[in-house]
Design a protein around this motif. Sequence first.
Motif, PDB file in Angstrom:
ATOM      1  N   CYS A 288       0.867  -1.172   0.000  1.00  0.00           N
ATOM      2  CA  CYS A 288       0.000   0.000   0.000  1.00  0.00           C
ATOM      3  C   CYS A 288       0.908   1.228   0.000  1.00  0.00           C
ATOM      4  N   LYS A 290       1.754   5.324   0.260  1.00  0.00           N
ATOM      5  CA  LYS A 290       1.317   6.631   0.774  1.00  0.00           C
ATOM      6  C   LYS A 290       2.394   7.653   0.427  1.00  0.00           C
ATOM      7  N   THR A 349      -4.799  -3.806   7.072  1.00  0.00           N
ATOM      8  CA  THR A 349      -6.073  -3.122   6.844  1.00  0.00           C
ATOM      9  C   THR A 349      -5.809  -1.653   6.515  1.00  0.00           C
ATOM     10  N   ASP A 350      -6.753  -1.030   5.799  1.00  0.00           N
ATOM     11  CA  ASP A 350      -6.648   0.401   5.475  1.00  0.00           C
ATOM     12  C   ASP A 350      -6.492   1.217   6.746  1.00  0.00           C
ATOM     13  N   GLU A 351      -7.259   0.827   7.730  1.00  0.00           N
ATOM     14  CA  GLU A 351      -7.286   1.573   8.986  1.00  0.00           C
ATOM     15  C   GLU A 351      -5.895   1.592   9.649  1.00  0.00           C
ATOM     16  N   ASN A 354      -3.547   3.787   7.577  1.00  0.00           N
ATOM     17  CA  ASN A 354      -3.844   5.212   7.756  1.00  0.00           C
ATOM     18  C   ASN A 354      -3.325   5.702   9.094  1.00  0.00           C
TER      19      ASN A 354
END
Length: 373
Positions: A288, A290, A349-351, A354
Amino acid sequence: MENVVRESDPTNNVPDAIFSKLGLQLHRRDNHPIGILKNAIYDYFDESHGGKFVKFDDLCPIVDVKKNFDDVLVPDDHVSRSYNDTYYVDASTVLRCHTSAHQADLLRSGHTHFLVTGDVYRRDSIDSTHYPVFHQMEGVRVFSPDEWLASGVDATSYAAMDLKKTLEGLAQHLFGIFHKSDHCAVDMRWVDTYFPFTSPSFELEIYFQEKWMEVLGCGVTEQAILKRSGKIDNVAWAFGLGLERLAMVLFEIPDIRLFWSTDQRFTSQFSEGKLGAKFKPFSKFPPCYKDMSFWISDSFTENNLCEVVRGIAGDLVEEVSLIDNFTNKKGQTSHCYRIAYRSMERSLTDEEINQLQWNVRETVQNKLNVILR
Ligand code: DAH
């Protein structure tokens, strides 16, 4: 070791995550890829040099600055001495950044053929082949005049020839096994380079993950090192080999963080303790990405950024790369970094990501004197 590393010392830049790696000694585990590789290299030297090489694999990684740098002629202004590149325990003590730190002592105590294996520590950038703790094996061999005089070539050329022959033999020993499988042979090349402790100096590179990757540095030892150790009429060669990088190629391990995994699905794959095992990924978890952009100040360094990211995300960070860089009319410089998060063991997880990224942004702003954009 606790009372050696004084965390309150203002010159101490060793974070807890690094501190906790001291003493793990992956290179002394016979069922770990690093230990398997060490043993395979031992076998080669035993076979080719009749057991003459004395082996050390338990020398303390906390050494004084003199051993790590001065004894191997690293100049006072060399970048490797900076707090940005090396972990200092206090102003005169470091976590060794190479196994070369032990060369001079061992020569002084009379050894002429030796191998030193150990964990080494460097502040660095983050990607699949860089980790702040890794393992090296140092090899040193001293020759006496009768060995080169009969050959008709000068001492330095003699040592350089023997060095290349020895390391090419090692590659053959390690990768010969490799050739018999359906994989293509590894591509290798010698590159001329510079080290303060050798002249001439060479690097051996292997083609891996679509790039040339340095796996060892070596050369003919500077006379000053030998003379100071009481070897006045000799010549020597030395090498320093990165065990993780060689192991990544040999065992097909795609990411350097895996060496630290305690997941059974990793560790059980090497339980036979032999060369020849090929790592089978458990499954592919997606990365992922960022991005973050900020105006830097003069004191900004990428190594400091990576230390912050690693401090928060630990082994969940796979790569930190600069993807954009510009200076505006006012002279302010902006950097955009892309952080790749990926676990080797599970999907994230996205959470969770983030939260990590949020934490990274806040800490970068507070600690690195930059302005987020
Ligand atoms: N110490 C070097 C490094 O960490 C590797 C190396 C190069 C070791 C040349 C040696 C040598 O003993 O002779 O990159």
